[in-house]
Design an enzyme around this catalytic site. Structure first.
Site, PDB file in Angstrom:
ATOM      1  N   THR A 121      -0.143   1.529   7.199  1.00 30.13           N
ATOM      2  CA  THR A 121      -0.133   0.365   6.308  1.00 30.13           C
ATOM      3  C   THR A 121      -0.063  -0.906   7.142  1.00 30.13           C
ATOM      4  O   THR A 121       0.560  -0.915   8.202  1.00 30.13           O
ATOM      5  CB  THR A 121       1.031   0.417   5.297  1.00 30.13           C
ATOM      6  OG1 THR A 121       1.092  -0.838   4.595  1.00 30.13           O
ATOM      7  CG2 THR A 121       2.381   0.681   5.961  1.00 30.13           C
ATOM      8  N   GLY A 122      -0.699  -1.960   6.646  1.00 28.59           N
ATOM      9  CA  GLY A 122      -0.765  -3.228   7.388  1.00 28.59           C
ATOM     10  C   GLY A 122      -2.158  -3.788   7.215  1.00 28.59           C
ATOM     11  O   GLY A 122      -3.002  -3.157   6.565  1.00 28.59           O
ATOM     12  N   THR A 176       0.859  -1.194   0.000  1.00 24.72           N
ATOM     13  CA  THR A 176       0.000   0.000   0.000  1.00 24.72           C
ATOM     14  C   THR A 176       0.894   1.241   0.000  1.00 24.72           C
ATOM     15  O   THR A 176       2.068   1.142   0.374  1.00 24.72           O
ATOM     16  CB  THR A 176      -0.861  -0.086   1.292  1.00 24.72           C
ATOM     17  OG1 THR A 176      -1.866  -1.068   1.069  1.00 24.72           O
ATOM     18  CG2 THR A 176      -1.508   1.219   1.681  1.00 24.72           C
ATOM     19  N   ARG A 226     -14.984  -5.731   0.289  1.00 26.15           N
ATOM     20  CA  ARG A 226     -14.215  -5.459   1.520  1.00 26.15           C
ATOM     21  C   ARG A 226     -13.587  -4.056   1.434  1.00 26.15           C
ATOM     22  O   ARG A 226     -13.023  -3.655   0.425  1.00 26.15           O
ATOM     23  CB  ARG A 226     -13.122  -6.501   1.673  1.00 26.15           C
ATOM     24  CG  ARG A 226     -12.234  -6.338   2.916  1.00 26.15           C
ATOM     25  CD  ARG A 226     -10.955  -5.595   2.598  1.00 26.15           C
ATOM     26  NE  ARG A 226     -10.033  -5.580   3.728  1.00 26.15           N
ATOM     27  CZ  ARG A 226      -8.907  -4.870   3.760  1.00 26.15           C
ATOM     28  NH1 ARG A 226      -8.572  -4.126   2.732  1.00 26.15           N
ATOM     29  NH2 ARG A 226      -8.130  -4.891   4.802  1.00 26.15           N
ATOM     30  N   GLY A 243      -5.636  -4.024   7.343  1.00 29.24           N
ATOM     31  CA  GLY A 243      -6.475  -2.894   7.728  1.00 29.24           C
ATOM     32  C   GLY A 243      -7.437  -3.167   8.855  1.00 29.24           C
ATOM     33  O   GLY A 243      -7.771  -2.263   9.627  1.00 29.24           O
ATOM     34  N   GLY A 293     -10.902  -1.492   3.451  1.00 32.27           N
ATOM     35  CA  GLY A 293      -9.843  -1.482   4.462  1.00 32.27           C
ATOM     36  C   GLY A 293      -9.674  -0.123   5.106  1.00 32.27           C
ATOM     37  O   GLY A 293     -10.439   0.822   4.848  1.00 32.27           O
ATOM     38  N   ASP A 294      -8.655  -0.032   5.942  1.00 32.96           N
ATOM     39  CA  ASP A 294      -8.397   1.212   6.669  1.00 32.96           C
ATOM     40  C   ASP A 294      -7.984   2.357   5.757  1.00 32.96           C
ATOM     41  O   ASP A 294      -8.174   3.518   6.106  1.00 32.96           O
ATOM     42  CB  ASP A 294      -7.310   0.993   7.733  1.00 32.96           C
ATOM     43  CG  ASP A 294      -5.989   0.580   7.121  1.00 32.96           C
ATOM     44  OD1 ASP A 294      -5.990  -0.272   6.202  1.00 32.96           O
ATOM     45  OD2 ASP A 294      -4.949   1.111   7.547  1.00 32.96           O
TER      46      ASP A 294
HETATM   47  N1  ASP Z   1      -3.995  -1.336   4.914  1.00 29.43           N
HETATM   48  C1  ASP Z   1      -4.268  -1.933   3.629  1.00 29.43           C
HETATM   49  C2  ASP Z   1      -5.624  -2.583   3.693  1.00 29.43           C
HETATM   50  O1  ASP Z   1      -5.917  -3.253   4.671  1.00 29.43           O
HETATM   51  C3  ASP Z   1      -3.269  -2.944   3.192  1.00 29.43           C
HETATM   52  C4  ASP Z   1      -1.804  -2.616   3.427  1.00 29.43           C
HETATM   53  O2  ASP Z   1      -1.480  -1.598   3.982  1.00 29.43           O
HETATM   54  O3  ASP Z   1      -0.966  -3.425   3.018  1.00 29.43           O
HETATM   55  O4  ASP Z   1      -6.362  -2.495   2.753  1.00 29.43           O
END
Ligand code: ASP
Length: 281
Positions: free
Chosen positions: A205-206, A155, A183, A208, A185-186
């Site tokens: 990032t991570g 991301t 879906r 979400g 995400g954050d």
């Molecule tokens: N945060 C992003 C999501 O969950 C994914 C990512 O940051 O790798 O969509």
């Protein structure tokens, strides 16, 4: 007037990636964005520009580099926030727009809303005459058979403090592996993946779901504002809460006091921090 600009870009948290292409891209783009800020550009314009360039590059899991969901469709999320005014815009599950972060900015500027999702968001992009994706097969890297340098990874996000002292943050993603259709995400959610106010700008990032459950980006800002915690400590505390829940990822943040922080609890997070002559990190 603040004395100096601050800028951090991230290209996603995850496994350690020995990816020369992405490293070169991030440092070239980071230097360009830092020069824009030094020249007086607004933080909001710079974070949008940085994220739009990363979306278009096909090197990251955002825009061109997005991953397909379980149905084989590409659904993208993005958000942007202007710290000085706390105006914000976001889009979720968009399929057709070339720059999801650009559309998020237009949601912020041209509508009374904060978040548009799905077909309505794509229609809004078309109504505005924004650049749209023609054929998914010709656009998304994942559908192209010729892959010259490895799969896209990560991301993307950007945070900046400009010469006027204004802060901004933006984040964009093409999603997580194996996600269900619909879906969100954050990265599409103000307060979870993206936040900017008069004191702090944050992009996460991570996975979400973990960041949504703790309103991660806002939580960093709240700890700074209400508990007067230094920015680095606030970021570490939020990542620790996420880790305690079983989650992992990374956070970039800058403050109006000139702090610039990039932290992660995954093996790596691709990122760029602008070097400052009189920097305080
Ligand atoms: N945060 C992003 C999501 O969950 C994914 C990512 O940051 O790798 O969509």
């Amino acid at each position: 007037m603040s004395q100096a600009i601050r800028l951090i870009l991230h290209g996603g948290a995850g496994a350690a990636a020995d990816d020369m292409r992405t490293g070169a891209h991030l440092s070239g783009l980071g230097a360009q964005c830092a020069a824009m800020l030094e020249g007086g550009a607004a933080a909001l314009d710079v974070v949008e520009h940085a994220v739009a360039e990363m979306e278009a590059s096909g090197l990251y899991v955002a825009g061109r580099g997005s991953k397909a969901n379980r149905d084989g469709d590409f659904e993208m999320d993005a958000s942007i926030m202007d710290g000085a005014t706390r105006r914000a815009g976001a889009v979720a599950c968009v399929r057709r727009v070339f720059s999801p972060v650009g559309l998020a900015r237009r949601v912020m500027q041209d509508t009374p809303h904060v978040l548009l999702a799905g077909a309505g968001a794509d229609r809004f992009a078309c109504d505005l005459g924004l650049r749209t994706i023609g054929s998914p097969a010709e656009y998304f890297v994942a559908l192209q058979s010729v892959d010259e340098g490895g799969s896209p990874h990560g991301t993307v996000g950007a945070v900046a403090l400009d010469l006027s002292g204004a802060l901004a943050a933006a984040t964009s993603t093409g999603g997580t592996s194996g996600k269900l259709a619909g879906r969100i995400g954050d990265s599409a959610l103000i307060g979870a993946g993206t936040w900017a106010d008069e004191a702090v700008a944050v992009s996460c990032t991570g996975l979400g779901e973990y960041f949504i459950r703790v309103a991660a980006a806002h939580e960093v800002a709240a700890r700074v504002r209400l508990a007067h915690v230094p920015l680095g400590q606030a970021v570490d505390q939020v990542l620790a809460v996420i880790a305690a829940d079983g989650g992992a990822g990374g956070i970039i943040a800058v403050s109006s006091r000139g702090e610039a922080v990039a932290r992660w609890n995954t093996p790596a997070m691709k990122h760029y921090i602008a070097e400052m002559a009189n920097g305080c990190m």
